[in-house]
Scaffold this motif. Structure first.
Motif, PDB file in Angstrom:
ATOM      1  N   GLY A 245       0.675  -1.205   0.021  1.00  0.00           N
ATOM      2  CA  GLY A 245      -0.051  -0.055  -0.192  1.00  0.00           C
ATOM      3  C   GLY A 245       0.708   1.496   0.077  1.00  0.00           C
ATOM      4  N   THR A 246       0.323   2.466   0.027  1.00  0.00           N
ATOM      5  CA  THR A 246       0.997   3.682  -0.226  1.00  0.00           C
ATOM      6  C   THR A 246       1.517   3.922   1.108  1.00  0.00           C
ATOM      7  N   ASP A 247       2.260   5.064   1.241  1.00  0.00           N
ATOM      8  CA  ASP A 247       2.928   5.728   2.496  1.00  0.00           C
ATOM      9  C   ASP A 247       1.897   6.792   2.869  1.00  0.00           C
ATOM     10  N   LEU A 248       2.437   7.563   3.882  1.00  0.00           N
ATOM     11  CA  LEU A 248       1.686   8.630   4.450  1.00  0.00           C
ATOM     12  C   LEU A 248       1.338   9.919   3.538  1.00  0.00           C
ATOM     13  N   PRO A 249       2.679  10.205   2.802  1.00  0.00           N
ATOM     14  CA  PRO A 249       2.489  11.165   1.653  1.00  0.00           C
ATOM     15  C   PRO A 249       1.473  10.955   0.615  1.00  0.00           C
ATOM     16  N   GLY A 250       1.486   9.680   0.233  1.00  0.00           N
ATOM     17  CA  GLY A 250       0.610   9.159  -0.836  1.00  0.00           C
ATOM     18  C   GLY A 250      -0.817   9.235  -0.309  1.00  0.00           C
ATOM     19  N   ALA A 251      -0.999   8.789   1.060  1.00  0.00           N
ATOM     20  CA  ALA A 251      -2.606   8.853   1.531  1.00  0.00           C
ATOM     21  C   ALA A 251      -2.942  10.222   1.660  1.00  0.00           C
ATOM     22  N   LEU A 252      -2.073  11.031   1.891  1.00  0.00           N
ATOM     23  CA  LEU A 252      -2.612  12.504   2.210  1.00  0.00           C
ATOM     24  C   LEU A 252      -2.854  13.207   0.668  1.00  0.00           C
ATOM     25  N   GLY A 253      -1.727  12.840  -0.071  1.00  0.00           N
ATOM     26  CA  GLY A 253      -2.077  13.188  -1.581  1.00  0.00           C
ATOM     27  C   GLY A 253      -3.442  12.999  -2.045  1.00  0.00           C
ATOM     28  N   GLU A 254      -4.052  11.761  -1.771  1.00  0.00           N
ATOM     29  CA  GLU A 254      -5.198  11.228  -2.206  1.00  0.00           C
ATOM     30  C   GLU A 254      -6.515  12.104  -1.508  1.00  0.00           C
ATOM     31  N   ALA A 255      -6.130  12.260  -0.111  1.00  0.00           N
ATOM     32  CA  ALA A 255      -7.232  12.867   0.772  1.00  0.00           C
ATOM     33  C   ALA A 255      -7.045  14.323   0.569  1.00  0.00           C
ATOM     34  N   ASN A 256      -6.053  15.080  -0.173  1.00  0.00           N
ATOM     35  CA  ASN A 256      -6.217  16.454  -0.151  1.00  0.00           C
ATOM     36  C   ASN A 256      -6.788  16.414  -1.757  1.00  0.00           C
ATOM     37  N   TYR A 257      -6.644  15.490  -2.455  1.00  0.00           N
ATOM     38  CA  TYR A 257      -7.116  15.466  -3.900  1.00  0.00           C
ATOM     39  C   TYR A 257      -8.688  15.443  -4.041  1.00  0.00           C
ATOM     40  N   CYS A 258      -9.143  14.817  -2.880  1.00  0.00           N
ATOM     41  CA  CYS A 258     -10.575  14.949  -2.557  1.00  0.00           C
ATOM     42  C   CYS A 258     -11.262  16.174  -2.521  1.00  0.00           C
ATOM     43  N   ILE A 259     -12.311  16.491  -2.905  1.00  0.00           N
ATOM     44  CA  ILE A 259     -12.990  17.880  -2.566  1.00  0.00           C
ATOM     45  C   ILE A 259     -13.920  17.910  -1.439  1.00  0.00           C
ATOM     46  N   TRP A 260     -14.034  16.837  -0.673  1.00  0.00           N
ATOM     47  CA  TRP A 260     -14.739  16.810   0.629  1.00  0.00           C
ATOM     48  C   TRP A 260     -16.145  17.017   0.190  1.00  0.00           C
ATOM     49  N   ILE A 355      -9.238   5.978  -3.140  1.00  0.00           N
ATOM     50  CA  ILE A 355      -9.957   6.013  -1.638  1.00  0.00           C
ATOM     51  C   ILE A 355      -9.412   4.745  -0.956  1.00  0.00           C
ATOM     52  N   PRO A 356      -9.342   3.480  -1.534  1.00  0.00           N
ATOM     53  CA  PRO A 356      -8.768   2.578  -0.955  1.00  0.00           C
ATOM     54  C   PRO A 356      -7.505   2.792  -0.370  1.00  0.00           C
ATOM     55  N   GLN A 357      -6.628   3.191  -1.000  1.00  0.00           N
ATOM     56  CA  GLN A 357      -5.287   3.432  -0.508  1.00  0.00           C
ATOM     57  C   GLN A 357      -5.235   4.548   0.546  1.00  0.00           C
ATOM     58  N   ALA A 358      -6.013   5.441   0.477  1.00  0.00           N
ATOM     59  CA  ALA A 358      -6.098   6.194   1.678  1.00  0.00           C
ATOM     60  C   ALA A 358      -6.695   5.463   3.055  1.00  0.00           C
ATOM     61  N   GLU A 359      -7.578   4.612   2.798  1.00  0.00           N
ATOM     62  CA  GLU A 359      -8.416   4.008   3.999  1.00  0.00           C
ATOM     63  C   GLU A 359      -7.293   3.014   4.400  1.00  0.00           C
ATOM     64  N   THR A 360      -6.402   2.298   3.544  1.00  0.00           N
ATOM     65  CA  THR A 360      -5.609   1.561   4.170  1.00  0.00           C
ATOM     66  C   THR A 360      -4.336   1.991   4.966  1.00  0.00           C
ATOM     67  N   ARG A 361      -3.856   3.308   4.344  1.00  0.00           N
ATOM     68  CA  ARG A 361      -2.801   3.904   5.171  1.00  0.00           C
ATOM     69  C   ARG A 361      -3.296   4.541   6.341  1.00  0.00           C
ATOM     70  N   THR A 362      -4.754   4.952   6.567  1.00  0.00           N
ATOM     71  CA  THR A 362      -5.311   5.517   7.828  1.00  0.00           C
ATOM     72  C   THR A 362      -5.314   4.260   8.692  1.00  0.00           C
ATOM     73  N   LEU A 363      -5.516   3.221   8.373  1.00  0.00           N
ATOM     74  CA  LEU A 363      -5.612   2.104   9.352  1.00  0.00           C
ATOM     75  C   LEU A 363      -4.317   1.827   9.804  1.00  0.00           C
ATOM     76  N   ARG A 364      -3.180   1.712   8.965  1.00  0.00           N
ATOM     77  CA  ARG A 364      -2.095   1.202   9.481  1.00  0.00           C
ATOM     78  C   ARG A 364      -1.077   2.481  10.024  1.00  0.00           C
ATOM     79  N   ASP A 365      -1.483   3.676   9.894  1.00  0.00           N
ATOM     80  CA  ASP A 365      -1.112   4.708  10.960  1.00  0.00           C
ATOM     81  C   ASP A 365      -1.353   4.439  12.180  1.00  0.00           C
ATOM     82  N   VAL A 366      -2.602   3.971  12.344  1.00  0.00           N
ATOM     83  CA  VAL A 366      -2.999   3.789  13.948  1.00  0.00           C
ATOM     84  C   VAL A 366      -2.320   2.385  14.218  1.00  0.00           C
ATOM     85  N   LEU A 367      -2.423   1.415  13.512  1.00  0.00           N
ATOM     86  CA  LEU A 367      -1.958   0.174  13.882  1.00  0.00           C
ATOM     87  C   LEU A 367      -0.484   0.430  14.469  1.00  0.00           C
ATOM     88  N   GLU A 368       0.303   1.194  13.835  1.00  0.00           N
ATOM     89  CA  GLU A 368       1.742   1.508  13.902  1.00  0.00           C
ATOM     90  C   GLU A 368       1.904   2.175  15.420  1.00  0.00           C
TER      91      GLU A 368
END
Length: 476
Positions: A245-260, A355-368
């Motif tokens: 999966g992606t790293d934190l910069p990659g996940a934040l890139g997707e979350a910032n690309y989202c227009i909420w 979105i799936p990459q951002a979701e996976t990284r969000t989980l991994r950040d907490v698991l770590e």
């Protein structure tokens, strides 16, 4: 495999070196009755911090159906940081949670620069014909001299953002930065200089009839021959995990690309992409792709836009809690299973938010985090962001048999357990039981002492060496 119901753990002596705050013990986190006490303590701390918010949450719990979707989203986003603070205090990891938030905030200049400068300025200002003639090495030397440090994406973003705040004094600097950004974004050499870039990245246009990229066609033999550039092939070696999966910069890139889109009530990734309504008294039908695929969005209606906003704000634990409201078994989804959300993303003519990459990284950040597994586990049972079921219901006395322990089966089992039912799961595969010291359940279904997990990595095994245990179906 027998799954324990939510009844209190009465006889098992839970061995632990985890010291919880507020007078709770580790065993309380797996006791349905004690979780009500945890919830009461959270409500108390929330009222002390923000009495108005606590009152609104109390009212929403009493009548969740009265909240419109947008109002519910706003309430949960406001509540999430308080939940994160409470969990950090409960598990004694305030410093670790703070450090994780700081890592998010430290990367923020990259996404501001990407949106404000690279995409809106550099790629419009520098003509495509000019890009191939640029002397990138000279531009990099010029920028490094101005930066006073090596050219990294974060350094580029910090300095360019500052220059834009005083453009009159940095006209030439911004022009050089724009040329370099265009080169880094649009050329093969630039992409090689900044691989997996979060800054120098622009979404590609989508042509549904030409989805395969890096395909070269030759006709010199009198017929069409298609071939891939071997540099873009990813070879499968053995049976180990090849995609973490992606790293934190990659996940934040997707979350910032989202227009909420939840803020406009148009979060199609969650609720589906619909045609324009003909009869306003009836829901409009879902749109379909050119291939006839219905764009119904996330099957769970996960609060995607909302977790992206929390992630961008550095509220990592709160973002996971938002995911878990609708998708408690998020560890089984993420970037390896479903992408219905991406198909229904508001971006239909360019690359969707991953979105799936951002979701996976969000989980991994907490698991770590220290005790991250226990935090995630707790959120699947007690979650104040779940206004309709913040903690497990009382035991109903009903017993349910679930056939099939793949993702759908064990997710159903989990939801039924939180509804107060005793659940037994079976599967057609031969599944080895999880060790009792991990599951707290012996092979005969009796309770056993179990240890909290401080480091989630202690649970990891090499994919090509592990024995199927605990779950069935496509989960393995």
């Amino acid at each position: 495999m027998k799954l324990p119901g939510p009844a209190p753990v009465q006889d098992a002596l839970v061995m632990t070196n985890l010291s919880l705050s507020f007078g709770f013990e580790f065993r309380d986190l797996y006791d349905a009755a004690k979780l009500r006490d945890v919830d009461a303590k959270f409500t108390q701390t929330l009222a002390a911090a923000d009495a108005s918010l606590a009152a609104r949450v109390h009212a929403a719990r009493g009548a969740p159906q009265s909240l419109e979707r947008k109002a519910e989203s706003e309430l949960l986003i406001e509540l999430a940081p308080h939940l994160e603070d409470f969990l950090a205090e409960l598990f004694g990891i305030r410093a670790a949670v703070g450090a994780l938030a700081e890592r998010h905030h430290a990367l923020a200049p990259i996404y501001a620069c990407r949106r404000r400068f690279v995409q809106r300025r550099a790629l419009r200002q520098v003509k495509p014909a000019e890009v191939s003639t640029l002397d990138a090495a000279a531009l990099e030397r010029q920028l490094v001299d101005k930066f006073g440090e090596p050219l990294t994406e974060l350094a580029f973003a910090r300095h360019v953002n500052r220059w834009q705040d005083n453009e009159a004094a940095h006209t030439d600097d911004l022009a050089a930065a724009a040329r370099y950004a265009a080169w880094a974004t649009l050329t093969d050499a630039g992409r090689a200089r900044h691989p997996r870039s979060a800054l120098f990245k622009t979404p590609a246009s989508l042509d549904p009839l030409h989805l395969i990229r890096n395909l070269h066609t030759r006709r010199d033999a009198g017929y069409a021959a298609h071939a891939f550039d071997v540099a873009h092939l990813r070879r499968r070696e053995g049976f180990t995990l090849t995609d973490a999966g992606t790293d934190l910069p990659g996940a934040l890139g997707e979350a910032n690309y989202c227009i909420w889109c939840h803020e406009q009530g148009k979060d199609s990734c969650s609720s589906g992409l619909r045609e324009k309504p003909v009869d306003k008294t009836k829901p409009a039908p879902f749109k379909k792709t050119v291939f006839g695929v219905t764009l119904a969005g996330c099957p769970l209606e996960e609060k995607i836009s909302e977790f992206h906003k929390l992630k961008v704000e550095g509220c990592a634990v709160g973002a996971l809690a938002m995911i878990v409201v609708d998708n408690p078994m998020a560890a089984a989804t993420g970037h390896r299973i479903c992408n219905d959300c991406m198909k229904s993303c508001i971006y239909q003519k360019q690359e969707p938010v991953n979105i799936p990459q951002a979701e996976t990284r969000t989980l991994r950040d907490v698991l770590e985090l220290p005790w991250g597994f226990e935090i995630y586990s707790l959120l699947t049972r007690w979650n104040p962001l779940n206004l309709r079921r913040p903690y497990p219901a009382a035991a109903t006395g009903k017993r349910v048999l679930v056939a099939g322990m793949g993702p759908a089966g064990f997710t159903l089992a989990h939801l039924l357990m939180n509804d107060g039912h005793a659940v037994v799961g079976i599967d057609g595969l031969k599944i080895e039981p999880l060790p009792a010291e991990l599951s707290g359940v012996r092979a005969d279904g009796g309770r056993a002492p179990f240890q909290p997990i401080r480091d989630a990595m202690s649970l990891y095994e090499e994919l090509d060496e592990r024995v199927m245990a605990g779950f069935g179906g496509v989960a393995e």
